[in-house]
Write an enzyme that holds these catalytic residues in place. Structure first.
Site, PDB file in Angstrom:
ATOM      1  N   GLY A  85       0.830  -1.212   0.000  1.00 46.84           N
ATOM      2  CA  GLY A  85       0.000   0.000   0.000  1.00 46.84           C
ATOM      3  C   GLY A  85       0.857   1.252   0.000  1.00 46.84           C
ATOM      4  O   GLY A  85       2.078   1.191   0.150  1.00 46.84           O
ATOM      5  N   GLY A  87       2.700   3.656   1.398  1.00 45.59           N
ATOM      6  CA  GLY A  87       3.289   3.871   2.714  1.00 45.59           C
ATOM      7  C   GLY A  87       3.860   5.267   2.878  1.00 45.59           C
ATOM      8  O   GLY A  87       4.193   5.695   3.976  1.00 45.59           O
ATOM      9  N   LYS A 108       4.269  12.216  -3.139  1.00 42.20           N
ATOM     10  CA  LYS A 108       5.106  11.080  -2.735  1.00 42.20           C
ATOM     11  C   LYS A 108       6.166  11.585  -1.768  1.00 42.20           C
ATOM     12  O   LYS A 108       6.960  12.469  -2.120  1.00 42.20           O
ATOM     13  CB  LYS A 108       5.748  10.470  -3.985  1.00 42.20           C
ATOM     14  CG  LYS A 108       6.600   9.230  -3.718  1.00 42.20           C
ATOM     15  CD  LYS A 108       7.024   8.597  -5.030  1.00 42.20           C
ATOM     16  CE  LYS A 108       7.957   7.420  -4.822  1.00 42.20           C
ATOM     17  NZ  LYS A 108       8.447   6.885  -6.104  1.00 42.20           N
ATOM     18  N   ASP A 120       9.247   5.696   7.403  1.00 42.49           N
ATOM     19  CA  ASP A 120       8.992   7.041   7.931  1.00 42.49           C
ATOM     20  C   ASP A 120       8.003   7.839   7.071  1.00 42.49           C
ATOM     21  O   ASP A 120       7.676   8.981   7.393  1.00 42.49           O
ATOM     22  CB  ASP A 120      10.303   7.829   8.080  1.00 42.49           C
ATOM     23  CG  ASP A 120      11.028   8.021   6.754  1.00 42.49           C
ATOM     24  OD1 ASP A 120      10.498   7.571   5.702  1.00 42.49           O
ATOM     25  OD2 ASP A 120      12.123   8.604   6.758  1.00 42.49           O
ATOM     26  N   GLY A 121       7.571   7.243   5.951  1.00 38.34           N
ATOM     27  CA  GLY A 121       6.602   7.938   5.101  1.00 38.34           C
ATOM     28  C   GLY A 121       7.207   9.069   4.280  1.00 38.34           C
ATOM     29  O   GLY A 121       6.486   9.813   3.626  1.00 38.34           O
ATOM     30  N   ARG A 171       3.315  13.749  -8.278  1.00 41.07           N
ATOM     31  CA  ARG A 171       3.317  13.048  -9.558  1.00 41.07           C
ATOM     32  C   ARG A 171       1.894  12.860 -10.065  1.00 41.07           C
ATOM     33  O   ARG A 171       0.932  12.843  -9.298  1.00 41.07           O
ATOM     34  CB  ARG A 171       4.086  11.737  -9.487  1.00 41.07           C
ATOM     35  CG  ARG A 171       3.627  10.794  -8.420  1.00 41.07           C
ATOM     36  CD  ARG A 171       4.489   9.534  -8.443  1.00 41.07           C
ATOM     37  NE  ARG A 171       3.980   8.576  -7.472  1.00 41.07           N
ATOM     38  CZ  ARG A 171       4.391   7.332  -7.387  1.00 41.07           C
ATOM     39  NH1 ARG A 171       5.311   6.868  -8.193  1.00 41.07           N
ATOM     40  NH2 ARG A 171       3.872   6.521  -6.479  1.00 41.07           N
ATOM     41  N   ARG A 178      -2.357  -0.972  -9.444  1.00 37.22           N
ATOM     42  CA  ARG A 178      -1.227  -1.807  -9.833  1.00 37.22           C
ATOM     43  C   ARG A 178      -1.662  -3.254  -9.940  1.00 37.22           C
ATOM     44  O   ARG A 178      -2.738  -3.616  -9.428  1.00 37.22           O
ATOM     45  CB  ARG A 178      -0.136  -1.690  -8.744  1.00 37.22           C
ATOM     46  CG  ARG A 178       0.318  -0.259  -8.525  1.00 37.22           C
ATOM     47  CD  ARG A 178       0.402   0.091  -7.036  1.00 37.22           C
ATOM     48  NE  ARG A 178       0.606   1.546  -6.849  1.00 37.22           N
ATOM     49  CZ  ARG A 178       1.782   2.139  -6.924  1.00 37.22           C
ATOM     50  NH1 ARG A 178       2.875   1.409  -7.107  1.00 37.22           N
ATOM     51  NH2 ARG A 178       1.876   3.440  -6.770  1.00 37.22           N
ATOM     52  N   ASP A 247       3.869  -4.716  -7.559  1.00 39.98           N
ATOM     53  CA  ASP A 247       3.287  -3.484  -7.006  1.00 39.98           C
ATOM     54  C   ASP A 247       3.797  -2.259  -7.751  1.00 39.98           C
ATOM     55  O   ASP A 247       3.305  -1.157  -7.530  1.00 39.98           O
ATOM     56  CB  ASP A 247       3.591  -3.358  -5.502  1.00 39.98           C
ATOM     57  CG  ASP A 247       5.064  -3.514  -5.189  1.00 39.98           C
ATOM     58  OD1 ASP A 247       5.656  -4.517  -5.598  1.00 39.98           O
ATOM     59  OD2 ASP A 247       5.633  -2.613  -4.543  1.00 39.98           O
ATOM     60  N   ASP A 257       6.786   4.351 -10.511  1.00 36.27           N
ATOM     61  CA  ASP A 257       7.667   4.065  -9.373  1.00 36.27           C
ATOM     62  C   ASP A 257       9.129   4.004  -9.788  1.00 36.27           C
ATOM     63  O   ASP A 257       9.774   2.950  -9.768  1.00 36.27           O
ATOM     64  CB  ASP A 257       7.236   2.777  -8.645  1.00 36.27           C
ATOM     65  CG  ASP A 257       6.056   3.041  -7.723  1.00 36.27           C
ATOM     66  OD1 ASP A 257       5.467   4.134  -7.814  1.00 36.27           O
ATOM     67  OD2 ASP A 257       5.716   2.166  -6.909  1.00 36.27           O
TER      68      ASP A 257
HETATM   69  P1  AMP Z   1       8.812   1.200  -3.548  1.00 35.03           P
HETATM   70  O1  AMP Z   1      10.119   0.512  -3.376  1.00 35.03           O
HETATM   71  O2  AMP Z   1       8.932   2.694  -3.533  1.00 35.03           O
HETATM   72  O3  AMP Z   1       8.043   0.713  -4.718  1.00 35.03           O
HETATM   73  O4  AMP Z   1       7.982   0.846  -2.245  1.00 35.03           O
HETATM   74  C1  AMP Z   1       7.590  -0.454  -1.853  1.00 35.03           C
HETATM   75  C2  AMP Z   1       6.677  -0.350  -0.664  1.00 35.03           C
HETATM   76  O5  AMP Z   1       7.353   0.220   0.455  1.00 35.03           O
HETATM   77  C3  AMP Z   1       5.449   0.509  -0.884  1.00 35.03           C
HETATM   78  O6  AMP Z   1       4.386  -0.030  -0.147  1.00 35.03           O
HETATM   79  C4  AMP Z   1       5.878   1.842  -0.328  1.00 35.03           C
HETATM   80  O7  AMP Z   1       4.798   2.655   0.059  1.00 35.03           O
HETATM   81  C5  AMP Z   1       6.695   1.415   0.875  1.00 35.03           C
HETATM   82  N1  AMP Z   1       7.701   2.412   1.254  1.00 35.03           N
HETATM   83  C6  AMP Z   1       8.811   2.759   0.569  1.00 35.03           C
HETATM   84  N2  AMP Z   1       9.495   3.708   1.219  1.00 35.03           N
HETATM   85  C7  AMP Z   1       8.808   4.003   2.342  1.00 35.03           C
HETATM   86  C8  AMP Z   1       8.998   4.910   3.430  1.00 35.03           C
HETATM   87  N3  AMP Z   1      10.052   5.719   3.500  1.00 35.03           N
HETATM   88  N4  AMP Z   1       8.057   4.919   4.402  1.00 35.03           N
HETATM   89  C9  AMP Z   1       6.987   4.112   4.352  1.00 35.03           C
HETATM   90  N5  AMP Z   1       6.758   3.230   3.358  1.00 35.03           N
HETATM   91  C10 AMP Z   1       7.646   3.178   2.368  1.00 35.03           C
HETATM   92 MG    MG Z   2       6.343   1.015  -5.470  1.00 32.12          MG
END
Ligand code: AMP
Ligand code: MG
Length: 492
Positions: A85, A87, A108, A120-121, A171, A178, A247, A257
C-alpha cells in the site's frame, strides 16, 4: 477557493480500497520545480498561483481534495507481500485534463500512512530529483509514464544511511492501480472487490472492454497489450526499470515508481544498476520475461472473472485457466512485434522484410560484444557525417563493417525517400537521455550544496531530447571512466 478542481472517483470505492489520510505537514517547504505546462494541461494553473510550495508539500490542501492512501499487495523480487500500500504517498484527487482524460495527482514522500509499516513515510531529496528528471525525460521521449508536476524540499531531514534533506514529489498518473492492487484482494479471497476493481478499471481506463462478451477477458487482453508495448519501448531506448515488482506495474500501462532505474550507456544485455537486485532478476534483457511473469500473477487474481460459472467448478476453472494461458502466450508475439516495429524505426526501415529481426539482433549483439554506447550508436546511425564516430564506439570497429553493408543493402530495398527515412530515425533515436552520471551530478549538487542549477540545466536539455541543441555536447557524451555510475539506489 470555492470551486473544486477535483473529480474524485477512487475515493468513492468501498473503504477497504484505501485509507483516508491527510499528508503530514512539513517545517518549511521550498519549491524546487513546478511543471507549468503540465499544470496548464490539467487546468490547475490558476489554483496554483499562490502557495505552491505549501500545496505541493501537503501543508495546504486544495479545495475538494480527498487525500487517501491506496491499499495494495505485491510480489517483490518473486516473494509475495500481502500488505504493502501507499506507505509514503497520498492521492490528493483526480482532475480531468484538457484532453478529457482523468489524471490522478499524488504526493510522494508526504508522511506516514496506515500502510507505512516500519517506514517514515518520507522521501529523500535525491530520489525526488531522480524521479522528476527521469519521468519527464521519458514523457518527452514518447514513452508512457507518470509525470512530475512539482518538487519541493521539506526543510526537514530524513534518516537514510545518514541524515539527508527531505523532498516531496507531486506526480501525475492516468491511474495508480497496480497488479498488486488486484493481488491484495485475491490474497483475501475477496472476489467482490476484485470485480469492483476490474469494473472500475474498465469504466475509467478500458471502456472498449465493456462491449465484449466477457469484459474481464477483454480487460486482461488489453492490459497485456499495453504492457507489451511499454516494455518494448523501454527496450528500444535502453531503459532499465530496476524494480519490476508487481506493485510497481501499473494497470494503465505507464512506467511507474522510478526507484533505482537508469538508462544504459555501454550496451550490455545483462546490465543491472539497482543495488538491491543482487540476482539480476530485473536486468535489461529480463524485462520482457518479467513482464509476462507479472501478468501471470494478474491473471491468477482475475481468474474467477474469466469463468462462465456453469456450476461445474472444476470445469469452469479449467476453462478460465485456458483463456488466461492463451492470452499470456500471445504476450510474447505481441511484445516482439512492438519491439521489432521500434527497431525498424530506429534503423530507418519503413517497409517490412523478413530479415529485419535478424539484422536488428545482429547489431545489438555487436554492441554488446563491443560495449558500444546504446544511445550514440543509434544517433550516429541517423547522421550521415558521423560514420567514423559510429565505428569508434566499437571496441573493434572492423566488426561493424559487415553489418553496415547488410544494413545499406536492406535500406536500398525501401520504397520511401532517404529524407523520409532519416526523419523517422531522428524522431526515434534521441540525442539526449538522462545519463546516469548527469543525474547523479544533479543529485549531488542539490543534496550537498543546495544547488539546483545542475538539475534545472539537465531538465531543460531533456525537454527536447530528439533535437540537437547548441553548446550541449556534454549531455550527449557517455561518462568518462571516473564518472561511471555502477550502482543506483532506491533511497527508500
Ligand atoms: P517502492 O520501493 O517505492 O516501490 O515501495 C515499496 C513499498 O514500500 C510501498 O508499499 C511503499 O509505500 C513502501 N515504502 C517505501 N518507502 C517508504 C517509506 N520511506 N516509508 C513508508 N513506506 C515506504
Ligand atoms: Mg512502489
Amino acid at each position: 477557493m470555492t470551486k473544486s478542481v477535483f473529480d474524485n472517483s477512487y475515493a468513492k470505492l468501498p473503504a477497504k480500497f484505501y485509507s483516508e489520510c491527510n499528508p503530514t505537514s512539513v517545517a518549511s517547504p521550498k519549491l524546487i520545480s513546478f511543471n507549468q505546462a503540465l499544470a496548464d494541461y490539467l487546468g490547475l494553473d490558476e489554483l496554483l498561483l499562490e502557495k505552491q510550495a505549501d500545496v505541493f508539500a501537503g501543508n495546504t490542501l486544495l479545495y475538494g481534495a480527498k487525500p487517501i492512501a491506496m491499499a495494495y499487495a505485491g510480489h517483490q523480487f518473486g516473494h509475495f507481500s500481502h500488505q504493502l500500500g501507499d506507505g509514503r504517498a497520498t492521492l490528493l484527487g483526480e482532475v480531468i485534463g484538457n484532453d478529457k482524460v482523468r489524471y490522478y495527482i499524488q504526493l510522494k514522500g508526504s508522511g506516514r500512512t496506515p500502510f507505512s509499516r516500519g517506514g517514515d513515510g518520507r522521501s529523500a531529496l535525491g530520489p525526488v530529483i531522480r524521479e522528476y528528471l527521469l519521468s519527464e525525460a521519458m514523457h518527452q521521449l514518447g514513452i508512457a509514464t507518470t509525470r512530475a508536476l512539482a518538487a519541493v524540499t521539506t526543510g526537514e531531514e530524513v534518516a537514510r544511511d545518514q541524515l539527508v534533506e527531505g523532498g516531496i514529489l507531486t506526480r501525475v498518473a492516468k491511474g495508480f492501480v497496480r497488479v498488486g492492487t488486484f493481488e491484495y484482494f485475491s490474497a483475501r479471497h475477496d472476489f467482490t472487490s476484485i470485480k469492483q476493481l476490474a469494473d472500475y478499471e474498465i469504466k475509467h481506463h478500458y471502456p472498449k472492454a465493456m462491449q465484449k462478451a466477457n469484459p474481464y477477458i477483454a480487460l486482461f487482453s488489453a492490459i497485456v497489450d499495453r504492457q507489451a508495448a511499454l516494455i518494448a519501448s523501454w527496450m528500444n531506448i535502453g531503459f532499465i526499470h530496476g524494480v519490476m515488482n508487481t506493485d510497481n506495474m501499473s494497470i494503465v500501462g505507464e512506467t511507474i515508481d522510478y526507484g533505482p532505474c537508469a538508462f544504459m550507456d555501454a550496451f550490455h544485455y545483462q546490465q543491472v544498476f539497482s543495488s538491491i537486485d543482487g540476482q539480476a532478476r530485473y536486468a535489461y534483457h529480463n524485462q520482457p520475461h518479467i513482464g509476462q511473469w507479472n501478468l501471470t500473477r494478474l491473471a491468477e487474481a482475475l481468474l474467477p472473472l474469466f469463468s462462465d460459472n456453469t456450476g461445474d467448478e472444476e470445469k469452469d476453472t479449467k476453462a478460465a485457466v485456458t483463456i488466461a494461458e492463451n492470452i499470456l502466450n500471445h504476450y510474447a508475439d505481441c511484445y516482439k512485434s512492438y519491439w521489432l516495429a521500434g527497431m525498424r524505426r530506429k534503423l530507418g526501415l519503413l517497409d517490412e522484410h523478413p530479415q529485419d529481426q535478424a539484422l536488428a539482433q545482429e547489431l545489438l549483439n555487436l554492441m554488446h560484444e563491443n560495449q558500444a554506447d546504446f544511445t550514440l550508436v543509434f544517433f550516429y546511425l541517423s547522421q550521415e557525417d558521423k560514420q567514423n564516430a559510429l565505428k569508434a564506439l566499437f571496441a573493434q570497429p572492423e566488426n561493424l563493417t559487415g553489418w553496415l553493408d547488410k544494413w545499406q543493402q536492406r535500406c536500398a530495398l525501401e520504397h520511401c525517400s532517404v529524407d523520409e527515412r532519416k526523419a523517422v530515425m531522428r524522431r526515434t533515436n534521441p540525442v539526449y537521455i538522462p545519463r546516469n552520471h548527469q543525474v547523479e551530478a544533479a543529485i549531488r549538487a542539490a543534496e550537498d550544496h543546495q544547488d539546483f542549477s545542475v538539475f534545472h540545466a539537465l531538465h531543460q536539455v531533456l525537454q527536447t531530447p530528439y533535437t540537437l541543441q547548441a553548446d550541449k555536447k556534454q549531455y550527449q557524451l557517455p561518462p568518462k571512466p571516473e564518472e561511471v555510475v555502477q550502482q543506483t539506489f532506491c533511497g527508500t
